[in-house]
Structures are given as structure tokens and as C-alpha cells.
Enzyme design. Structure first.
Site, PDB file in Angstrom:
ATOM      1  N   ALA A  13       0.845  -1.190   0.000  1.00  0.00           N
ATOM      2  CA  ALA A  13       0.000   0.000   0.000  1.00  0.00           C
ATOM      3  C   ALA A  13       0.879   1.237   0.000  1.00  0.00           C
ATOM      4  O   ALA A  13       1.824   1.330  -0.775  1.00  0.00           O
ATOM      5  CB  ALA A  13      -0.952  -0.040   1.190  1.00  0.00           C
ATOM      6  N   ASP A  14       0.575   2.195   0.894  1.00  0.00           N
ATOM      7  CA  ASP A  14       1.196   3.516   0.868  1.00  0.00           C
ATOM      8  C   ASP A  14       2.724   3.443   0.762  1.00  0.00           C
ATOM      9  O   ASP A  14       3.361   2.670   1.477  1.00  0.00           O
ATOM     10  CB  ASP A  14       0.904   4.285   2.157  1.00  0.00           C
ATOM     11  CG  ASP A  14      -0.529   4.147   2.632  1.00  0.00           C
ATOM     12  OD1 ASP A  14      -1.232   3.270   2.150  1.00  0.00           O
ATOM     13  OD2 ASP A  14      -0.914   4.928   3.516  1.00  0.00           O
ATOM     14  N   PRO A  15       3.313   4.294  -0.101  1.00  0.00           N
ATOM     15  CA  PRO A  15       4.761   4.471  -0.034  1.00  0.00           C
ATOM     16  C   PRO A  15       5.095   5.249   1.239  1.00  0.00           C
ATOM     17  O   PRO A  15       4.577   6.327   1.468  1.00  0.00           O
ATOM     18  CB  PRO A  15       5.079   5.286  -1.293  1.00  0.00           C
ATOM     19  CG  PRO A  15       3.809   6.005  -1.617  1.00  0.00           C
ATOM     20  CD  PRO A  15       2.682   5.138  -1.132  1.00  0.00           C
TER      21      PRO A  15
END
Length: 547
Positions: A13-15
Site C-alpha cells: 500500500a502507501d509508499p
């Protein structure tokens, strides 16, 4: 191209904390090592490294939920390079005993001399920032990369909802002299009462038009006349990223957006977007090796969870993009980093025909499911453009939904049909329409997924955003670059002023028989003054375990 993030058996998911350190690029990201779908208590930080931002080695996890202060997951955060070149990771942890309580923690490399920074240590003095008394437990997260103000103190921004469940979306500022003891600033960096909870804030400097960029690190140095700042916020209830160019006061630690009349400075949901498609939780970093700001974003899946499990993975990062301030001083522009061009394996013959008549469709021979296509479309006459209605400004996506690629127009729709089956039953359209507006012209860019696949249980919207250019000054022409990588289609309109990312799942792709066309469904002809297309090679990925 995106293959380095598609290792079997996990969800990304999110960097979190992209960074460049001692000649190596590091990407940390939200990662469930136990499965291809979202996990809670087992949420870790994945870690991959690269020398060129294209080819990657996937390492063992950098952070795992092993301590009381992160027992229910190591959530989003950032990376900062401290004096002496020592990196530090700031991240949100959910504590043992109450998984709703979020705190901010720090971690350091076990061996700073290791070029790959494979092991990380979480000090016992964590959390470094406990949950504030005026913030509900699960609304305090996502510390940014830190920067140093003129007073010599470190600063970070943390997303929060202040004042209870119906509180104000706030981006709080914390200051520290030692990166361990943090004190909250009296004023927030920015608040948006209407937005609900915002998360994953990102603040960074951009050079004024015509000013040499110099070394524009994260947000360091005074907010002089030669530098403005960009604030990006991810809004939970829309799952979209919004940004504004504005002025950061590094004494008061506040940000004032500078927005157009049709936007509301106090409601970040009216701001511009980095991407008008299927991305969220973007994160940038300063690449000191090439003096550039680089942006990453998460593009999650849009088919079913059962499909995620069957594939053994879910979620990718977009192609890394260079970001800079446009000459108009109002918007940023984005472009795939130059290293992506090293994947261009074969330049194809190109277009069969230099113009596309009304209702026409010309094939680009030699490219398919993995390609890089650059085109410039020239409109001989704008006189027949339809009149733009003022209420359309509020919702370009709805305008694209009501005026898809199959709906004939006057000036447009024209653009590309990608991931197209031989019988055209499946295709994804990336296109423009031009409208007459207040004695000038308004350009709409759309990506239409309604015919992208014949499969059920797939999200197939139309995405849309306006391209803020004067098309007459541009010689009645507009550019489009589209990167096609199987299920990911990333498009950059007007030289990167408007970007749209889409996830597509055509059934015919299993037969490896996709095509690309230029099309025009307007009433007048469209000239293709430039067309270059390349097949793209696969980026390499290696899985490296242990030290």
C-alpha cells in the site's frame, strides 16, 4: 514495469519513506507479509532498494510489529537523513492493548555502514510522540519527513482530527532539538473543517518560475521569495490526494494556500489533484543525486478480493514522477523520471496515417500491453467547440462519465484507445474534449474504463480532470503521453499538467493480444503532428533475504 512490487503472497500500500542515501534508492511501503489482502496486526514495512529507480531488489522487512508501541501494526511514516548521514524512520504504531490508539515512533539502522540498511532498531524510549489528549485514538498518524527551521529545530507534520470524532481535520506541527523529544506547535500547519480526516501529509518546496532550483531539499531553509511550497493531503472520505501551492511561514509554522477563485482555500477537497485517477497516499522525496523532487503513489486493485488472493498479490506503486512548479506558478507538473526510458526496447513504425478523420481510428502498429506512447494532437479549427457550462467545473469526472469516448462531440473526443482487443469489445480510452469558455477554451481530459473489460465485479469508472492550458497559445495542440503496463495505464496530458492513472483487467490480456489506436469521435479531423511509440521491457526484480 511495475513488477518489482508484485512479489507473490503479499499486499502493498502507501509508499512510506522513499529516500536516496549513499548512492542507493530506498522504498519503504505498507506491507502484509502474511497474505495478499489487507492485514491489521501484522502490518509491516516492506523494503526494496535500487540504483536507478527502475530495477529493484526486494529485501526482508524493515519494520515489524514486535513492540508494545507498535503491537497492532507499523503504519505509515517517512524517512529523514540526520546530520552525519544517519537515516531515521518515523512511523505510526498502534499500541498493545488498544489497537485504536496511534502513537509516533522512531527507528534507526542497526548498522549505518550497511549500504542496503537491511536491519533497523526501534529504541525502547518509543513512542516519541504519544497520543494528544484532544485527538481521538485512531486519528493521529503519518509523520512526514523532517526538516530544520531557521531556529535550528527539527519539524515534522502529523495528520490528526482535533476535537473528537466530529473534529477538525488538522495537520499538526511538532518541533524537536534532538529527534527524540517533540513538542507540539501552538498553531497547526493547516486545518480543513469540511474535509473530515486527512492523512499522509506531504510538504515540500518548489522554485518560483524562472528561478534556478538549487538544492531544494524537503522543506529546509526560509520561505524566501524564490521558493514556494506545496502541501498535499490525502482525504479519507474521497480517497483522493489534493494539493495547493502556497506560502509556508517557517516561524509560525503555518501554510497559506494560494488558490484560484473556483477553489476554496479552507476546503482542501476543492484543491488540485496530483492524479485524477486511481491513486492515493502519494509521497515525495528529494533526490539529491539529480536535484529533483520525485513523487510516488499507491494504485490499489479495483477488482475483487478473491482475485487478489488468486493472484497472490495486490497493490502497486505508480511509475516514479519528477515534480516541478509550472510557469504559471499555480500548478505542479509531473513526468515519468527519465530512467523509465531505459526500458524502451523497440521503437515501432508508428501511426498508419498522419490525421484522423471524424469517427476514425488508426492503429499504432507494433505496440500492445506494455508500451510508452507519446503523441501531439493538433486541431485545425476550434470554431465548432461546444459551449462550456459553468457548473461543469465542479465535477470533471461526472462530465467524463456523461460524455465518454463513445459519445460523439464537436472538438473531441480524440486520443488513444489502449489495451484494446482485436474485436474492440474491450478497450480503455484516454482522450480530450475542447469546449468554448468565456471567449477562450477549456480542455477536458478523461480516461474511460466502461469498456475496459467484459468481466463482472470490476470497478469501471470514467476519470476526468481539466487541463489548465491556453490551447490557442499552444498552437491549437495538446500533448499526451501514456504508459501502458498490463493492468496499469498512466497518462500525462498537456506536458504533465493533468495526470490520470487507471487499473484495468481485460479478459483478452490473457492471450497477450492487445492493441493501441489513435481515435477521433469529433465532427472535425484531428492531425497527429507527433507520434512516437516504444515497446517496453520488463524491469528486473530480485528477492534478497538475510544479510
Amino acid at each position: 514495469m511495475h513488477a518489482w512490487l508484485l512479489n507473490p503472497g503479499w499486499c502493498c500500500a502507501d509508499p512510506n519513506g522513499p529516500m536516496y542515501h549513499n548512492g542507493v534508492y530506498h522504498m519503504f511501503y505498507q506491507y502484509n507479509p502474511l497474505g495478499a489482502v489487507w492485514g491489521t496486526g501484522n502490518l509491516s514495512w516492506g523494503h526494496s532498494v535500487s540504483r536507478d529507480l527502475v530495477n529493484w531488489d526486494a529485501l526482508d522487512t524493515a519494520l515489524d510489529p514486535t513492540a508494545p508501541f507498535d503491537y497492532n501494526g507499523c503504519w505509515s511514516g517517512s524517512a529523514t537523513i540526520l546530520p552525519g548521514g544517519i537515516p531515521a524512520l518515523l512511523y505510526t504504531g498502534r499500541i498493545q492493548g488498544d489497537k485504536e490508539v496511534q502513537v509516533q515512533n522512531v527507528a534507526f539502522p542497526k548498522n549505518p555502514a550497511d549500504p542496503l540498511l537491511r536491519e533497523w532498531v526501534k529504541p525502547a524510549y518509543n513512542p516519541v510522540i504519544p497520543l494528544p489528549a484532544d485527538v481521538p485514538g485512531d486519528n493521529f498518524r503519518d509523520p512526514t519527513t523532517a526538516w530544520v527551521g531557521r531556529d535550528g529545530l527539527w519539524r515534522i507534520a502529523v495528520a490528526a482530527k482535533v476535537g473528537g470524532p466530529n473534529g477538525i481535520a488538522s495537520t499538526l506541527i511538532y518541533r524537536s532539538k534532538d529527534f527524540r523529544h517533540w513538542k507540539r506547535n501552538a498553531l497547526p500547519l493547516y486545518t480543513s473543517r469540511a474535509a473530515g480526516m486527512v492523512e499522509c501529509p506531504d510538504l515540500f518546496p518548489v522554485a518560483e518560475p524562472g528561478v534556478e532550483e538549487g538544492r531544494l531539499g524537503y522543506a529546509s531553509g526560509p520561505a524566501s521569495g524564490a521558493v514556494r511550497h506545496v502541501l498535499k493531503l490525502s482525504v479519507m472520505n474521497t480517497t483522493q490526494d489534493y494539493y495547493a501551492v502556497g506560502r509556508y511561514d517557517d516561524v509560525a509554522d503555518t501554510f497559506v494556500p494560494e488558490v484560484d477563485v473556483e477553489r476554496n482555500a479552507d476546503d482542501c477537497r476543492t484543491w488540485r489533484r496530483f492524479d485524477y485517477g486511481h491513486v492515493y497516499a502519494s509521497k515525495s522525496f528529494f533526490d539529491s543525486s539529480k536535484n529533483r523532487r520525485v513523487l510516488w503513489a499507491w494504485a490499489n486493485e479495483s477488482d475483487s478480493q478473491d482475485n487478489d488472493i488468486a493472484r497472490g498479490w495486490s497493490g502497486v506503486q505508480t511509475v516514479p514522477r519528477k515534480v516541478w512548479l509550472d510557469q504559471d506558478g499555480k500548478q505542479v507538473r509531473q513526468w515519468p523520471i527519465e530512467e523509465i526510458e531505459t526500458l524502451r526496447s523497440k521503437r515501432v513504425v508508428g501511426l498508419l496515417g498522419a490525421q484522423v478523420n471524424a469517427g476514425g481510428m488508426n492503429k499504432i502498429v507494433g505496440v500492445g500491453a506494455q508500451a510508452d506512447v507519446e503523441a501531439i494532437f493538433e486541431i485545425p479549427s476550434l470554431e465548432e467547440a461546444e459551449t462550456f457550462q459553468p457548473n461543469w467545473l465542479l465535477d470533471p469526472q461526472k462530465l467524463c462519465e456523461e460524455n465518454g469516448a463513445s459519445v460523439p462531440g464537436r472538438v473531441g473526443p480524440f486520443g488513444l484507445l489502449v489495451m484494446a482487443s482485436s474485436n474492440m469489445q474491450e478497450h480503455t480510452a484516454v482522450f480530450f474534449r475542447v469546449f468554448r469558455h468565456n471567449h477562450k477554451y477549456k480542455v477536458l481530459m478523461c480516461t474511460d474504463l466502461t469498456r475496459s473489460t467484459g468481466r463482472d465485479n470490476v470497478y469501471k469508472p470514467s476519470y476526468g480532470g481539466f487541463v489548465d492550458i491556453d490551447i490557442e497559445q499552444q498552437g491549437r495542440s495538446i500533448s499526451l503521453r501514456t504508459l501502458i503496463d498490463h493492468s496499469v495505464v498512466e497518462s500525462f496530458g498537456g506536458g504533465g499538467r493533468t495526470c490520470i492513472t487507471a487499473r484495468v483487467y481485460p479478459e483478452h490480456a490473457e492471450n497477450k493480444n492487445s492493441h493501441v489506436f489513435v481515435f477521433n469521435n469529433g465532427t472535425g479531423l484531428v492531425k497527429v503532428s507527433k507520434l512516437e511509440a516504444w515497446r517496453l521491457a520488463m524491469a528486473s526484480v530480485n528477492v534478497v533475504h538475510g544479510g
